[in-house]
Design an enzyme around this catalytic site. Structure first.
Site, short mmCIF file in Angstrom:
data_model
loop_
_atom_site.label_atom_id
_atom_site.label_comp_id
_atom_site.label_asym_id
_atom_site.label_seq_id
_atom_site.Cartn_x
_atom_site.Cartn_y
_atom_site.Cartn_z
N CYS A 162 -2.56 2.14 6.67
CA CYS A 162 -1.68 1.03 6.00
C CYS A 162 -1.65 -0.17 6.76
O CYS A 162 -1.68 -0.41 7.75
CB CYS A 162 -0.26 1.99 6.03
SG CYS A 162 0.30 2.71 4.91
N CYS B 89 5.26 -7.60 7.69
CA CYS B 89 6.32 -7.00 8.69
C CYS B 89 6.16 -8.12 9.50
O CYS B 89 5.37 -8.82 10.01
CB CYS B 89 5.87 -5.79 9.13
SG CYS B 89 6.96 -4.96 10.39
N CYS C 75 3.38 8.16 1.51
CA CYS C 75 3.85 7.25 2.28
C CYS C 75 3.78 5.91 1.71
O CYS C 75 3.07 5.65 1.20
CB CYS C 75 2.80 7.12 3.45
SG CYS C 75 2.85 5.83 4.58
N CYS D 251 4.21 -5.66 16.21
CA CYS D 251 3.61 -4.80 17.18
C CYS D 251 2.16 -5.09 17.41
O CYS D 251 1.49 -5.15 16.37
CB CYS D 251 3.98 -3.48 16.50
SG CYS D 251 5.48 -2.73 16.53
N CYS E 70 -0.84 -3.06 15.20
CA CYS E 70 -0.56 -2.95 13.67
C CYS E 70 -0.87 -3.97 12.99
O CYS E 70 -0.79 -5.07 13.14
CB CYS E 70 0.97 -2.66 13.64
SG CYS E 70 1.54 -2.19 11.68
N SER F 15 9.11 5.18 16.39
CA SER F 15 7.80 4.68 17.22
C SER F 15 8.01 4.01 18.58
O SER F 15 8.57 3.10 18.82
CB SER F 15 7.16 3.44 16.51
OG SER F 15 7.00 3.81 15.03
N GLU G 220 0.90 -1.32 0.00
CA GLU G 220 0.05 0.15 0.02
C GLU G 220 0.93 1.39 -0.09
O GLU G 220 2.01 1.33 0.63
CB GLU G 220 -0.80 -0.04 1.25
CG GLU G 220 -2.10 -1.02 1.27
CD GLU G 220 -2.63 -0.88 2.82
OE1 GLU G 220 -2.83 0.20 3.25
OE2 GLU G 220 -2.91 -2.36 3.04
N1 SAH Z 1 7.79 -0.10 10.94
C1 SAH Z 1 7.84 1.27 10.96
C2 SAH Z 1 6.97 2.05 9.98
C3 SAH Z 1 5.67 1.55 9.64
S1 SAH Z 1 4.46 1.97 10.90
C4 SAH Z 1 7.52 1.69 12.22
O1 SAH Z 1 6.99 0.90 13.25
O2 SAH Z 1 7.86 3.16 12.71
C5 SAH Z 1 4.27 3.55 10.90
C6 SAH Z 1 3.57 4.20 11.97
O3 SAH Z 1 2.33 3.96 12.29
C7 SAH Z 1 4.21 3.53 13.23
O4 SAH Z 1 4.70 4.58 14.23
C8 SAH Z 1 3.42 2.60 13.73
O5 SAH Z 1 3.59 2.29 15.38
C9 SAH Z 1 2.25 3.26 13.60
N2 SAH Z 1 1.11 2.41 13.63
C10 SAH Z 1 0.89 1.20 13.29
N3 SAH Z 1 -0.45 0.63 13.54
C11 SAH Z 1 -1.10 1.59 13.92
C12 SAH Z 1 -2.47 1.73 14.39
N4 SAH Z 1 -3.30 0.67 14.52
N5 SAH Z 1 -2.79 3.06 14.92
C13 SAH Z 1 -1.97 4.01 15.01
N6 SAH Z 1 -0.78 4.12 14.58
C14 SAH Z 1 -0.28 2.69 14.00
#
Ligand code: SAH
Length: 361
Positions: free
Chosen positions: A338, A109, A102, A113, A116, A211, A89
């Site tokens: 995303c 991944c 973006c 997390c 996510c 993050s 995406e």
């Molecule tokens: N892997 C990288 C970049 C991708 S995620 C990272 O972890 O930074 C981009 C951002 O979106 C990160 O800060 C991640 O923690 C956040 N993110 C992911 N899922 C989310 C969600 N459900 N709600 C809010 N932020 C989210």
């Protein structure tokens, strides 16, 4: 087959020579590809040369499989299909200062997390540098615009695909290509500490976004397994080193999850931790905290903090000298953050929306 967009001008020159073609053609082809002209559309390259390149390389751009456009603010979300059928995406957002994309860095991944959507089914594969770049070129071509800013915040952990991501950063910065300045690029990481040190050594003036999401190890390890490998202290040491090398301000992302990390105590702990590690008397690092009410991903069961909790959290940070902003929702009507569009495509089940625009509290 390797994607043609993964080649630097020098690598393309070498390839042309190995195909029995004059090397000067490489520069022409490189520039046209990066200016959204496909190999087949080029009028100054012969049929035979094109065929040789098609035989040796994947010369395609990511294919638009789905495209959602927000009626509210024009945000466009793409589900791109790669040549092997995998989907990723990208999101294009419009600001006063231009367009931002973006981009994704991996198919899926593996960082795990808990909040996510991108990580639910793990990592399928890394993207090549040309596949990351291809998202920008395909979006520019589709929309007929020039994109001036890039955030690496799509699907994947950029520092888990370090070499391809660094090559992408260098490729997209080339004046004979897309020519996006490093200062217009942000890279977001969940905290792959050794790679933050490596990136610091390159001294590229990009913005590092970290993050964080929790400042105490037990909460952070619970929601971000990467913290078991490198804890908060080690991560903040790496951030300090990154700042010392690059002199670039660091952004911290903090996703607010109701009852998990959003209390006044959590805010105080965050402020005290950042101040103790990064804003001492002898060295005051410019830092910024972005607060993001969590998108409620179906699988996670996490709920977003309410508005008053978010406001109070930001106020506590500010009262301790930490600048904080809350992200505003863009594209809330197209309902696909995303990772979620890709999952919806695979399973017919998606929810939520990425919040990208920042607003000062
Ligand atoms: N892997 C990288 C970049 C991708 S995620 C990272 O972890 O930074 C981009 C951002 O979106 C990160 O800060 C991640 O923690 C956040 N993110 C992911 N899922 C989310 C969600 N459900 N709600 C809010 N932020 C989210």
């Amino acid at each position: 087959m390797k994607n043609i967009l993964s080649y630097t001008p020098d690598e393309l020159k070498e390839l042309m020579v190995s195909l029995g073609e004059p090397s000067y053609r490489a520069g022409q082809i490189f520039t046209q590809l990066h200016k959204c002209i496909s190999l087949d559309e080029m009028t100054n390259v012969g049929k035979v040369t094109k065929q040789k390149l098609h035989n040796a390389l994947d010369c395609s751009l990511p294919n638009v499989k789905r495209k959602l456009t927000s009626k509210l603010d024009g945000t466009v979300k793409y589900l791109f299909e790669l040549s092997d059928g995998n989907c990723i995406e990208s999101v294009v957002m419009k600001y006063e200062h231009g367009y931002t994309i973006c981009v994704s860095s991996q198919v899926g991944c593996r960082m795990g997390c808990k909040f996510c959507a991108s990580t639910v089914a793990g990592r399928v594969r890394d993207l090549e540098s040309g596949e990351i770049l291809g998202q920008l070129i395909a979006a520019q071509k589709d929309l007929g615009i020039r994109i001036s800013n890039i955030v690496m915040m799509g699907i994947g952990e950029p520092l888990d695909n370090y070499d391809n991501v660094v090559k992408f950063l260098r490729l997209v910065n080339l004046p004979e290509g897309v020519n996006v300045g490093y200062r217009h690029i942000s890279l977001s990481t969940c905290g792959v500490v050794p790679k933050i040190y490596e990136l610091a050594k390159l001294d590229l003036p990009i913005t590092l976004s970290v993050s964080l999401h929790a400042s105490d190890d037990s909460t952070r390890s619970e929601i971000m397994p990467v913290n078991k490998a490198w804890g908060v202290d080690e991560l903040l040491d790496a951030c300090r080193e990154y700042y010392r090398s690059t002199q670039r301000r660091i952004s911290f992302e903090y996703t607010l999850i109701a009852g998990k990390n959003d209390t006044k105590q959590n805010a105080l702990h965050l402020a005290n931790t950042l101040n103790a590690k990064l804003r001492t008397r002898s060295e005051t690092m410019p830092i910024h905290v972005n607060l993001i009410p969590v998108n409620e991903v179906t699988e996670s069961g996490f709920r977003s903090s309410d508005k008053s909790a978010v406001k109070a959290f930001a106020a506590t940070l500010e009262s301790h000298g930490i600048r904080a902003t809350v992200r505003r929702t863009l594209g809330s009507d197209i309902n696909a953050s995303c990772g979620q569009l890709r999952r919806e495509d695979a399973e017919g089940d998606a929810k939520g929306c990425e919040e990208m625009r920042k607003e000062t509290f």
